[in-house]
Enzyme design. Sequence first.
Site, PDB file in Angstrom:
ATOM      1  N   THR A  18       0.830  -1.208   0.000  1.00  0.00           N
ATOM      2  CA  THR A  18       0.000   0.000   0.000  1.00  0.00           C
ATOM      3  C   THR A  18       0.864   1.258   0.000  1.00  0.00           C
ATOM      4  O   THR A  18       0.566   2.227  -0.701  1.00  0.00           O
ATOM      5  CB  THR A  18      -0.948   0.003   1.208  1.00  0.00           C
ATOM      6  OG1 THR A  18      -1.770  -1.174   1.172  1.00  0.00           O
ATOM      7  CG2 THR A  18      -1.851   1.233   1.188  1.00  0.00           C
ATOM      8  N   ASP A  86      -2.951  -1.956  -5.028  1.00  0.00           N
ATOM      9  CA  ASP A  86      -2.028  -2.555  -4.064  1.00  0.00           C
ATOM     10  C   ASP A  86      -2.323  -4.044  -3.844  1.00  0.00           C
ATOM     11  O   ASP A  86      -1.954  -4.610  -2.811  1.00  0.00           O
ATOM     12  CB  ASP A  86      -2.045  -1.790  -2.733  1.00  0.00           C
ATOM     13  CG  ASP A  86      -3.361  -1.908  -1.971  1.00  0.00           C
ATOM     14  OD1 ASP A  86      -4.321  -2.506  -2.514  1.00  0.00           O
ATOM     15  OD2 ASP A  86      -3.432  -1.409  -0.827  1.00  0.00           O
ATOM     16  N   ILE A 139       5.119  -5.115  10.263  1.00  0.00           N
ATOM     17  CA  ILE A 139       3.793  -5.354  10.833  1.00  0.00           C
ATOM     18  C   ILE A 139       3.712  -4.756  12.240  1.00  0.00           C
ATOM     19  O   ILE A 139       2.714  -4.117  12.601  1.00  0.00           O
ATOM     20  CB  ILE A 139       3.480  -6.864  10.869  1.00  0.00           C
ATOM     21  CG1 ILE A 139       3.248  -7.378   9.451  1.00  0.00           C
ATOM     22  CG2 ILE A 139       2.252  -7.151  11.736  1.00  0.00           C
ATOM     23  CD1 ILE A 139       3.063  -8.878   9.355  1.00  0.00           C
ATOM     24  N   MET A 141       5.474  -2.286  13.331  1.00  0.00           N
ATOM     25  CA  MET A 141       5.570  -0.831  13.207  1.00  0.00           C
ATOM     26  C   MET A 141       4.211  -0.207  12.883  1.00  0.00           C
ATOM     27  O   MET A 141       3.870   0.856  13.407  1.00  0.00           O
ATOM     28  CB  MET A 141       6.591  -0.475  12.121  1.00  0.00           C
ATOM     29  CG  MET A 141       6.950   0.997  12.034  1.00  0.00           C
ATOM     30  SD  MET A 141       8.145   1.303  10.694  1.00  0.00           S
ATOM     31  CE  MET A 141       9.484   0.221  11.219  1.00  0.00           C
TER      32      MET A 141
END
Length: 212
Positions: A18, A86, A139, A141
């Site tokens: 993304t 995405d 993940i 973060m």
Amino acid sequence: MTSVPFIAIEGPIGVGKTSLAKKLSSQLDFQLLKEIVEENPFLGKFYDNIEAWSFQTEMFFLCNRIKQLEDIKVDYLNQNKAVIADYHILKNMIFAKRTLQSDKFEKYEKVYHILTADMPTPNIMIYLTASLDTIQKRIKMRNRDIEKNIKPSYLAQLITDYEDYMSEFEMMHPNIPVIRINGDETDFVQYQEDLHQITTIVDNHLKTFAGE
């Protein structure tokens, strides 16, 4: 395959799909298509108990992605407007094969092929890869509640599944270029130079696509 530029970005959970899609959408002035993730009401339960909630989770994703692609096809691609997404709809089969029991997978596969028969196919694929360690860090973060219970073993399996999937994709679609980007060595979020390198590669493919 659509004659209008349609780029899809794929890769395992947390690899940066993304983030890259947003940046390239801005750089290229393409319409951005983002997959629905946190809106899936079954996803949190799925990560707690994959076997119990996999069918509901996968069906929700399939139906919503089909609706998104239908809208993109009508509102943008059919109007000669370029799109960057995405995700690729074929990712559904990666997750379904991994999570669904055989009887449910057979049902799911039939529905999948019916619903995706006339969906637009990207003409450029960007494949983001990364090690398990890098993915886990990213993940953590982004700190999504629904992802806190993802097991490392599940992520490791997905990394392998994606490698197999992309090799199969390249064999099935030799006319669609696949741009592979190593997320362990490239950080397009923090470093503008890394983003510029990716943008240059994509631009070159778009020029080839346009016959320049």
